[in-house]
Design an enzyme around this catalytic site. Sequence first.
Site, PDB file in Angstrom:
ATOM      1  N   LYS A 115       0.827  -1.212   0.000  1.00 55.69           N
ATOM      2  CA  LYS A 115       0.000   0.000   0.000  1.00 55.69           C
ATOM      3  C   LYS A 115       0.861   1.260   0.000  1.00 55.69           C
ATOM      4  CE  LYS A 115      -4.223  -1.944   1.952  1.00 55.69           C
ATOM      5  NZ  LYS A 115      -3.882  -3.345   1.785  1.00 55.69           N
ATOM      6  N   GLU A 199      -3.451   6.364   8.604  1.00 51.48           N
ATOM      7  CA  GLU A 199      -4.048   7.449   7.842  1.00 51.48           C
ATOM      8  C   GLU A 199      -5.307   7.938   8.547  1.00 51.48           C
ATOM      9  OE1 GLU A 199      -4.569   5.512   4.057  1.00 51.48           O
ATOM     10  OE2 GLU A 199      -6.582   4.829   4.558  1.00 51.48           O
ATOM     11  N   HIS A 234     -14.855  -4.910   7.636  1.00 49.71           N
ATOM     12  CA  HIS A 234     -14.111  -4.294   6.526  1.00 49.71           C
ATOM     13  C   HIS A 234     -14.102  -5.169   5.275  1.00 49.71           C
ATOM     14  CE1 HIS A 234     -12.773  -1.169   9.251  1.00 49.71           C
ATOM     15  NE2 HIS A 234     -12.310  -2.087  10.075  1.00 49.71           N
ATOM     16  N   ARG A 291      -5.963  -7.771  -9.805  1.00 50.27           N
ATOM     17  CA  ARG A 291      -6.596  -9.052 -10.139  1.00 50.27           C
ATOM     18  C   ARG A 291      -8.055  -8.813 -10.478  1.00 50.27           C
ATOM     19  NH1 ARG A 291      -9.680  -9.286  -5.612  1.00 50.27           N
ATOM     20  NH2 ARG A 291      -8.747  -8.527  -3.672  1.00 50.27           N
TER      21      ARG A 291
END
Length: 480
Positions: A115, A199, A234, A291
């Site tokens: 990430k 974040e 999530h 993907r």
Amino acid sequence: MKKILVANRGEIAIRVMKTAQKMGIKTVAVYSTADRNALHVKFADEAVCIGEAPSSQSYLLGSKIIEVAKALNVDAIHPGYGFLSENSEFAEEAERNNIIFIGPKSKAIEIMGSKLAAKEAVSHYNIPMVPGVDHAIIDIDEAKRTATSIGFPILIKASAGGGGKGMRVVEKEQDFVSQMNRAISEAVAAFGDGSVFIEKYVASSRHIEIQIIADSHGNVLYLFERECSIQRRHQKVVEEAPSSVLTPEIRKKMGEAAVMVAKSCDYLGAGTVEFLYDENDNFYFLEMNTRLQVEHPVSELITGVDLVELQIRVARGEALPFKQEDLNINGHAMELRVYAEDPMNDFLPSVGRLDVYQIPYGESIRVDNGFEQGMDIPIYYDPMLSKLITYGKTREEAIQVMLQAIDDYKVEGVQTTLPFGKFVFEHEAFRSGKFDTNFVKKYYSPEILKTQMAEEAQIAAFVALKQYFEDQKIVRLPIQ
């Protein structure tokens, strides 16, 4: 390309094989001892057992899968999603052995798989990102200072992560250390890498992703968006296309931003760029999935495009057969992931035998399925049984078709997410389009679902009783 090995199992393996067979390409299945009688094994032209039930001893053995591919003169490998689909070493090993990897090149997988590396690559393209740190953190004290400077609530995310693992929302400073330790521990267990980044947590946001496709001739196109805001832990459970909130102008901006993300890593094939979208119409780059996505069918239904066929054609070196201006949104599509999970018990897996398993059929219904009646659900893998997808000319029509399809889907022996899906599709917040990623937290509880199901059972009993009395009247009519 005459023969493809599908390095996966369940519904996605069958999904890929169906398109390959439509294109006249032979298919090879690989399977574990637990999947000996699985549908994807029966569906393929050839099948090879590659190991024991745990995925670490079967579906994650990249070198063994490539050995099988070489022995059977396979031209290409399709990884599906999960397992080795975003493993750059597996893609590279396939390339080294002159086997086409149906997906991006290993370098793109490597960049977007981290990430932080993805954020670095994208930062040169003036694409908005959520405020946060630009490096991995393991040290708790440094992490706490960073979190305080960003301001709570914050989100801790595993750098190598996905699927909600190693992810923690922290509302208050006093909870930070315990949540940080949990995130690191989860990240180590899931990915072997405890590094995380921090974040700002964007409250009241929606999770919107853009489907892109890129060929080796310099063409990168976007196939519009999917709304993926209905999540538990999530992880997505309900998806739709298009989103009910994007204007044509914002859709174009997000699509063009997604194309730039793909160009930032010289992307090839089908991929998805994920964004957070807030209540003020701002969007922020989250990550790129290198993907095919679980929810790709809703994009296929609104565009009329077979994404797996495009993946195969692009991998063969062909140019995309259309331009951006040729693509249009037609109608609306919904998807419910049918998991063997108990929505009454925190969505915990519900393993067992499928004593009854009957899927719905209809003109506007598609079921990407991996099971049949009488099969056992293995405890070793993701508990998804199928994906239930519906289509309508309008959003309302797609929802109504979905509700009927859920009623017609018969499963006994295990608990599933079907009742939860019905709860979502009937809920006013979802039907109005006024919802965000906090839908489950705001509106759902097992108690509400139990009450709803009890009321429906009572109504069904009254209807059955009324019908019984009506039948009795007919039986007692005197013979003329």
